[in-house]
Write an enzyme that holds these catalytic residues in place. Structure first.
Site, mmCIF file in Angstrom:
data_model
loop_
_atom_site.group_PDB
_atom_site.id
_atom_site.type_symbol
_atom_site.label_atom_id
_atom_site.label_comp_id
_atom_site.label_asym_id
_atom_site.label_seq_id
_atom_site.Cartn_x
_atom_site.Cartn_y
_atom_site.Cartn_z
ATOM 1 N N ARG A 1 0.927 -1.079 -0.059
ATOM 2 C CA ARG A 1 0.092 0.122 -0.059
ATOM 3 C C ARG A 1 1.077 1.343 -0.106
ATOM 4 O O ARG A 1 1.942 1.131 0.493
ATOM 5 C CB ARG A 1 -0.809 -0.088 1.304
ATOM 6 C CG ARG A 1 -2.080 -0.813 1.181
ATOM 7 C CD ARG A 1 -3.133 -0.370 -0.058
ATOM 8 N NE ARG A 1 -4.324 -1.442 0.107
ATOM 9 C CZ ARG A 1 -4.459 -2.534 -0.556
ATOM 10 N NH1 ARG A 1 -3.555 -2.759 -1.634
ATOM 11 N NH2 ARG A 1 -5.703 -3.285 -0.703
ATOM 12 N N GLU B 1 -3.112 8.037 -3.878
ATOM 13 C CA GLU B 1 -3.457 7.524 -5.465
ATOM 14 C C GLU B 1 -4.853 8.455 -5.696
ATOM 15 O O GLU B 1 -5.495 8.520 -4.796
ATOM 16 C CB GLU B 1 -3.762 5.968 -5.399
ATOM 17 C CG GLU B 1 -2.596 5.403 -5.205
ATOM 18 C CD GLU B 1 -2.752 3.817 -4.973
ATOM 19 O OE1 GLU B 1 -4.038 3.275 -5.355
ATOM 20 O OE2 GLU B 1 -1.860 3.060 -4.815
ATOM 21 N N HIS C 1 -1.384 0.901 -9.839
ATOM 22 C CA HIS C 1 -2.060 -0.323 -8.788
ATOM 23 C C HIS C 1 -2.530 -1.396 -9.697
ATOM 24 O O HIS C 1 -3.777 -1.489 -9.468
ATOM 25 C CB HIS C 1 -3.007 0.564 -8.018
ATOM 26 C CG HIS C 1 -3.271 -0.221 -6.517
ATOM 27 N ND1 HIS C 1 -3.472 0.509 -5.505
ATOM 28 C CD2 HIS C 1 -3.167 -1.245 -6.284
ATOM 29 C CE1 HIS C 1 -3.744 -0.266 -4.666
ATOM 30 N NE2 HIS C 1 -3.598 -1.363 -4.981
#
Ligand SMILES: NC(=O)c1ccc[n+]([C@@H]2O[C@H](COP(=O)([O-])OP(=O)(O)OC[C@H]3O[C@@H](n4cnc5c(N)ncnc54)[C@H](O)[C@@H]3O)[C@@H](O)[C@H]2O)c1
Length: 332
Positions: free
Chosen positions: A239, A268, A286
């Site tokens: 993450r 993000e 991602h």
């Protein structure tokens, strides 16, 4: 009898929705974008179950907006840092994730980033596409060896272990750090358990597979980057906030470390200022679990959990198991 109502916060594979529609009324966010918090609150109202994404913050306010009939929120992800576990348990709402089925895809993407960074793949591809290539050159795009180098793994869970197994093909020396030791796995892949300081100092490639928790936020910051080898590469497919991205930009600029490969980012979809301009970082949006098969299996788990719970059974992959010990109907 009225079918239960399920809300899906963004399109997932059609086969998963069909399986759900056989037993439930299903509404799906029709737009190919994440919902805003306000939209999320509106759309969950009156639902018996929700399929959420890692971009949806599921907290007490959202669960209260859904209402007391809501029994389960099934995350379409293995990571569940978007859940307020205590708020859900307090309201007797079951939370689930999708462990295991994305290990191969995520570990493969991790290795893709590692190899792409070491061999300067995206940087050299940009060079060719820009028409700059004038032929074979002895000093052009010289990268790093991977074979027989030391791979450091922070968080030797399902995905970390899968990465370790893949590293055997490159005859890498494996060291790892975790809050738990796994001597059987150490023996199986010839891995060595080390403390964090040793992990930082000895890794040629350091890959992060810890969950995002208060104690893993900025697991890698400016101080940790200074403890790494100047020739080291950092890989993050866990993450974004596990790495202090601004500190990483500075370290890549200053050549404190050699390079980085990133699937995830602190805010993000925004990138830290300066990151995208650097050549010594490989950046992908991602996509670690983004294979057709994996995304289907993630959906299958979420749907199975929802159907089990709505039919009075237990979910396979509950992340707030205390809730299963409460009588049905307990909580607010
Ligand atoms: N980029 C992606 O799309 C993607 C895909 C899948 C998973 N992930 C992330 O990867 C993470 C790991 O997934 P997993 O299925 O391997 O989880 P897991 O629970 O099997 O493994 C996590 C490991 O980290 C260890 N750990 C926990 N806290 C730690 C700490 N403070 N210091 C060191 N080690 C610690 C745990 O003991 C465990 O061994 C997920 O939480 C998710 O956030 C990202």
């Amino acid at each position: 009898m009225k079918k239960p109502s399920v809300y899906v916060t963004r399109m997932i594979p059609a086969a998963c929705l069909d399986a759900l529609r056989a037993h439930c009324e299903v509404d799906v966010n029709p737009d190919d974008r994440a919902l805003t918090p306000d939209e999320l609150m509106q759309h969950v109202r009156g639902r018996d179950a929700i399929i959420s994404l890692l971009t949806d913050r599921i907290d007490g306010a959202v669960l209260d907006a859904a209402g007391p009939q809501c029994r389960i929120v099934a995350n379409y992800a293995v990571g569940f840092n978007n859940f307020d576990l205590a708020a859900a348990t307090e309201r007797n709402v079951i939370l689930t994730n999708t462990p295991g089925v994305l290990d191969d895809a995520t570990a493969t993407l991790t290795f893709t980033l590692l190899l792409a960074t070491a061999r300067r793949i995206t940087e050299s591809e940009r060079f060719v596409r820009q028409g700059k290539w004038e032929g074979w050159a002895p000093m052009a795009f010289v990268g790093l060896d991977v074979d027989r180098q030391t791979l450091g793994i922070a968080g030797l869970g399902r995905i970390g272990k899968n990465v370790a197994r893949k590293a055997a093909a490159f005859d890498m020396k494996i060291i790892y750090s975790d809050v738990r030791r796994d001597p059987d796995f150490e023996a199986a892949v010839n891995a060595t358990y080390v403390d964090k300081a040793t992990l930082l100092a000895e890794s040629d490639f350091l890959t992060l597979h810890v969950p995002l928790l208060p104690e893993t936020k900025h697991y890698i910051g400016a101080a940790e980057l200074r403890q790494m080898k100047k020739t080291a590469v950092l890989i993050n497919a866990s993450r974004g906030p596990v790495v202090d991205e601004a500190a990483l930009v500075q370290a890549l600029r200053d050549k404190t470390i050699w390079g980085a490969g990133l699937d995830v980012f602190e805010n993000e979809p925004a990138l830290a200022p300066g990151l995208a301009e650097l050549d010594n970082v490989v950046i992908v949006p991602h996509i670690a679990s983004a294979t057709t098969e994996t995304r289907l299996k993630m959906g299958e788990i979420a749907v199975r959990n929802i159907l089990n719970v709505l039919q009075g059974g237990q979910p396979d992959t509950c992340v707030n198991p205390d809730v299963l010990r409460q009588p049905v109907g307990a909580g607010a």
